[in-house]
Design a protein around this motif. Sequence first.
Motif, short mmCIF file in Angstrom:
data_model
loop_
_atom_site.label_atom_id
_atom_site.label_comp_id
_atom_site.label_asym_id
_atom_site.label_seq_id
_atom_site.Cartn_x
_atom_site.Cartn_y
_atom_site.Cartn_z
N GLU A 192 0.77 -1.11 0.14
CA GLU A 192 -0.04 0.04 0.04
C GLU A 192 0.99 1.14 -0.08
O GLU A 192 0.72 2.37 -0.67
CB GLU A 192 -0.81 -0.04 1.13
CG GLU A 192 -2.11 0.86 1.14
CD GLU A 192 -2.90 0.89 2.30
OE1 GLU A 192 -2.92 -0.37 2.84
OE2 GLU A 192 -3.66 1.83 2.58
N LEU A 230 2.49 1.69 -3.42
CA LEU A 230 1.64 2.15 -4.48
C LEU A 230 1.29 3.78 -4.15
O LEU A 230 1.59 4.61 -5.23
CB LEU A 230 0.32 1.58 -4.50
CG LEU A 230 0.27 0.28 -5.42
CD1 LEU A 230 -1.06 -0.31 -4.85
CD2 LEU A 230 0.32 0.69 -6.80
N ALA A 231 1.11 4.10 -2.97
CA ALA A 231 0.93 5.37 -2.76
C ALA A 231 2.18 6.14 -3.04
O ALA A 231 2.02 7.38 -3.36
CB ALA A 231 0.65 5.39 -0.94
N VAL A 264 2.16 6.80 -6.66
CA VAL A 264 1.18 7.69 -7.19
C VAL A 264 1.64 9.08 -6.50
O VAL A 264 1.48 10.09 -7.25
CB VAL A 264 -0.14 7.23 -6.82
CG1 VAL A 264 -1.40 8.24 -7.08
CG2 VAL A 264 -0.59 6.12 -7.41
N ILE A 273 -8.36 23.25 -12.63
CA ILE A 273 -9.31 22.16 -12.03
C ILE A 273 -8.66 20.90 -11.98
O ILE A 273 -8.54 20.12 -11.03
CB ILE A 273 -10.55 22.01 -13.01
CG1 ILE A 273 -11.40 23.21 -12.92
CG2 ILE A 273 -11.03 20.53 -12.64
CD1 ILE A 273 -12.56 23.35 -13.94
N MET A 274 -7.70 20.51 -13.01
CA MET A 274 -6.86 19.21 -12.83
C MET A 274 -5.99 19.15 -11.74
O MET A 274 -5.75 18.48 -10.98
CB MET A 274 -6.16 19.28 -14.19
CG MET A 274 -5.35 17.94 -14.23
SD MET A 274 -6.31 16.75 -14.70
CE MET A 274 -4.99 15.13 -15.03
N MET A 282 -7.96 18.74 -8.77
CA MET A 282 -8.16 17.48 -8.56
C MET A 282 -7.20 16.47 -8.11
O MET A 282 -7.37 15.29 -7.18
CB MET A 282 -8.72 16.81 -10.02
CG MET A 282 -9.90 15.56 -9.85
SD MET A 282 -9.63 14.61 -11.50
CE MET A 282 -8.27 13.65 -10.99
N LEU A 283 -6.03 16.69 -8.56
CA LEU A 283 -4.79 16.01 -8.37
C LEU A 283 -4.52 16.10 -6.56
O LEU A 283 -4.32 15.05 -5.84
CB LEU A 283 -3.65 16.47 -9.23
CG LEU A 283 -3.51 15.86 -10.33
CD1 LEU A 283 -2.51 16.67 -11.29
CD2 LEU A 283 -3.30 14.39 -10.48
N VAL A 292 -6.98 14.02 -4.85
CA VAL A 292 -6.35 12.61 -4.91
C VAL A 292 -5.31 12.49 -3.84
O VAL A 292 -5.61 11.34 -3.18
CB VAL A 292 -6.06 12.01 -6.32
CG1 VAL A 292 -5.32 10.81 -6.39
CG2 VAL A 292 -7.14 12.20 -7.26
N ALA A 330 -6.82 12.17 -0.41
CA ALA A 330 -7.67 11.09 -0.12
C ALA A 330 -6.75 9.88 0.02
O ALA A 330 -6.98 9.08 0.99
CB ALA A 330 -8.50 10.84 -1.15
N LEU A 331 -5.69 10.09 -0.85
CA LEU A 331 -4.55 8.65 -0.67
C LEU A 331 -4.00 8.51 0.38
O LEU A 331 -3.83 7.52 1.18
CB LEU A 331 -3.71 9.03 -2.07
CG LEU A 331 -2.85 7.94 -2.24
CD1 LEU A 331 -3.15 7.08 -3.40
CD2 LEU A 331 -1.53 8.70 -2.89
N VAL A 389 -6.50 7.45 3.29
CA VAL A 389 -6.63 6.14 3.25
C VAL A 389 -5.65 5.10 3.61
O VAL A 389 -5.71 4.26 4.36
CB VAL A 389 -7.11 5.60 1.82
CG1 VAL A 389 -7.15 4.17 1.63
CG2 VAL A 389 -8.44 6.23 1.45
N LEU A 422 -5.42 5.55 7.47
CA LEU A 422 -6.44 4.82 8.17
C LEU A 422 -5.98 3.17 7.90
O LEU A 422 -6.18 2.55 8.95
CB LEU A 422 -7.64 5.10 7.40
CG LEU A 422 -8.13 6.37 7.68
CD1 LEU A 422 -9.38 6.57 6.78
CD2 LEU A 422 -8.27 6.68 8.94
N GLY A 423 -5.57 2.68 6.78
CA GLY A 423 -5.11 1.32 6.90
C GLY A 423 -4.09 1.09 7.97
O GLY A 423 -4.20 0.00 8.40
N GLY A 450 -5.63 0.86 11.18
CA GLY A 450 -6.54 -0.44 11.42
C GLY A 450 -5.68 -1.28 11.78
O GLY A 450 -5.88 -2.33 12.51
#
Lengths: 403, 440
Positions: free
Chosen positions: A23, A26-27, A30, A277-278, A281-282, A285, A288-289, A292, A295-296, A299
């Motif tokens: 995880e 990947l994070a 990205v 806008i792009m 949006m990035l 992302v 949020a990435l 997440v 949080l993983g 957990g």
Amino acid sequence: MDFAPILAALRRHRTATLLIALEIALACAVLCNACFLIASRIGLMQIESGVDESSLALIRLDCDDCNSSDLNARVMAALRAVPGVQSVAAVNTLPFGERAGDNGVTIDREHYVAVPHFYLGGPGAAETLGLHLAEGQPFQPEDFRTGDVWVPADTPVWISRTLADKLWPGQSALGKEFWVTDKFHFRVVGVLAHLVRPDPGGTRGSGAAEWSVFAPMAPGKVLNGTYAIRAAPADLPRVLREARDAAQKASPEAVLDLTQSRTVSDLRSDFFRPSRIMAGMLVGVIVALLLVTALGIVGLASFWVQQRRKQIGIRRAIGATRQDILRYFQTENFLIVTGGIAVGLAMAVVLNIVLMKFYELPRLPVAYLPISAVVLWLLGQLAVLGPALRAAAVPPVVATRSV
Amino acid sequence: MFAYYLDLAFRSLRRNTMLTALMVLAIAVGIGASMTTLTVTHLLSGDPLPGRSQHIFYPQVDPDPKRTDDKEPYDKLDYQSAVDLWSAHRADRQAIVVDSRLKLSDPASGAPPVMSMMLSTTSDFFPMFDVPFQYGGAWSAQDDVSRARVAVISADLNQKLFAGANSVGRTLRLRNSDVRIVGVLKPWRPSPQFYMVAGGRFANGDTSDYYSKTEDVITPFFTGLEINDGSFWQFTCWSLPARTGHLQDAPCVWLGLWVQLDNAAKVADYRRFVADYAAQQKALGRFTHAGNTRMRSLMEWLDFNGVVPSDVRLQTWLSFAFLTICLFNTVGLLLAKFLRRSGEIGVRRALGASRAAVFAQCMVESAVIGLIGGLFGLLLTLLGLWLVRQQPVAYADLARLDVPMFLLTFVLAVGTSVLAGVLPALRACRVAPAWQLKTL
């Protein structure tokens, strides 16, 4: 800190360890590339146009069947009469306006070297636009001639610095000549520090965004219906409003193009709206990435803490301090995240190569790699802090229960 | 048994709301992001003529004397080639297309004129592309030849000028000519505006303008050339035209030709016809090389032009990377959730439940999480599409969820969570009952 017992414990939880590491990897991949995309968008948005944007506006009329010289004279007189207008000049377009004409240029009349945009400007256009000549000389009154289809076949021009470097790398462009087809011959009499094309961006690349030619031309058949007006920045919105009315009144047979007849700042802001806008949006992302991912980690770390309550109790009972337990979970997280980052950096480079291939992005600067590594280390530590503190709070007495 | 597992799943989800919320959130966010971008890509890369596109072709020849056979021919045709190929009528249907800007007004109302886009084409255009009519119909093939002053207008323009009433027979002023309206279209929004697509290779990935609305007014090809003479734009020229905007005899390419060929034999015939035409033109001395002809089908042509904007494709890749991360996250959390219940699972196993039963129970629980995640993901997708519609791009108004995408949302959500559940469920069903019972 002794890594051996931690590694031994992780070996017992291979699946979960691998999951978190993947995880993170990947994070990381990205994150690097998304940050880089944002930075390149923002870089493009800050491109210097080379004109005095804040004091410039465009007026554009569509008129198919007008007597063009008459239209130019009428409209320019009307625009000059608007109070607050400092100067008016005929142009074919302005930066961030509608594209007026790209042409492939050659030096040897055979091999295309670049496809710059050609700005045409009437007398006084250079001063109205506020172009800054880095080298060379201003145009002479006799340089402004009319043409039937395009510029006269033999025209002195100014070109932007990046175009000069593209056409004649490492040499002075002054006095050099280039061609469009084998009919139009241009002589460089000036080099502009900056002059952006009307539509910089896309996958064109940052250098090509400033490939422009500025050619003098007398208003007439080719150069008609589009005008640059200059006014004090504070005055500009009112001047533009009045100039629109004045232009329409002076040429009732023409149609005023409301999408183009705006201030250059507005045209610029509209042009970059998709980029903004792009970028937004990035950023979304990325946030949020990271969320997440964090949080993983929370957990799984909570689960491990709960699973090892008894072992923690035993360690505490035989002398480990709270610090030791805290440090244990932090080190464990650090090791997993480090593993993830190691894989992730490689993935980031691979992803960048793929993006370079399909989207003609430039190479990922190396600086992005350590920065995103640090961000992920911090994220991991922050996420594990809560569960680790809970682990440290496990009392030694747990060891004695339910054996 | 399934109902019982469902009940167990809901009980278990309620027991640890925090962990459940985390998983649902991860799936919902991942699904929301990827479904939003996937819907946009789906809308932009779809077939604009489903069921017909395989019969539609775009022939190209290369009239530029300075080029050779090893380059791609230009994206459009010169006047003579287009008209020659069109007037041969060798295909089942054929239409030349060109658009231009012109001044448009309703002479009856006296309102100020506006600039609009006019499409000039030939009568086969309407049946070939299945263009829907609200009132009236297309002009006839005779009108093409006789250069009749007629026009078909869009539903939009009919709404604007005539408040949606039947305007067939009324007059419209195009630049300085009056034309009679013979047809009014129903709302027609092909995505992309496929018949005008060209030059995608040179667009630097910025192809959102291919999704513009269709032209407001459509006139017969030759009529349009006369009405708006002097205002036509070339795709490119290999030397300078004598008059700007008048390209009939200019060394320029500026026209598109579409043909409909209903079976494979006709396609092969037409390919040969185009090649023969080029060879004949070479023999006549108008072409310098004849081997450079192409005939792509509609979808091949759209693909060749890379019509889906690169920003959109990038967003899609990004959101799927994001969904993958969410998947890994869910795997981790499910693992924690199932193994935390090892004791309970041990009791079930000791009481006689098979491994398959424990596995099934775990999978039902994962699917329930996926379903709830999909529900929230759907809301996020709707929110995402609403955001797309606020963007200043030509395709903004197209961004809506259709039925297949609506269903795909749930399939993707449940699929993701079930996939995420496999590994933790396998681990859970391998729990050794004796060991767990001992530690209870």
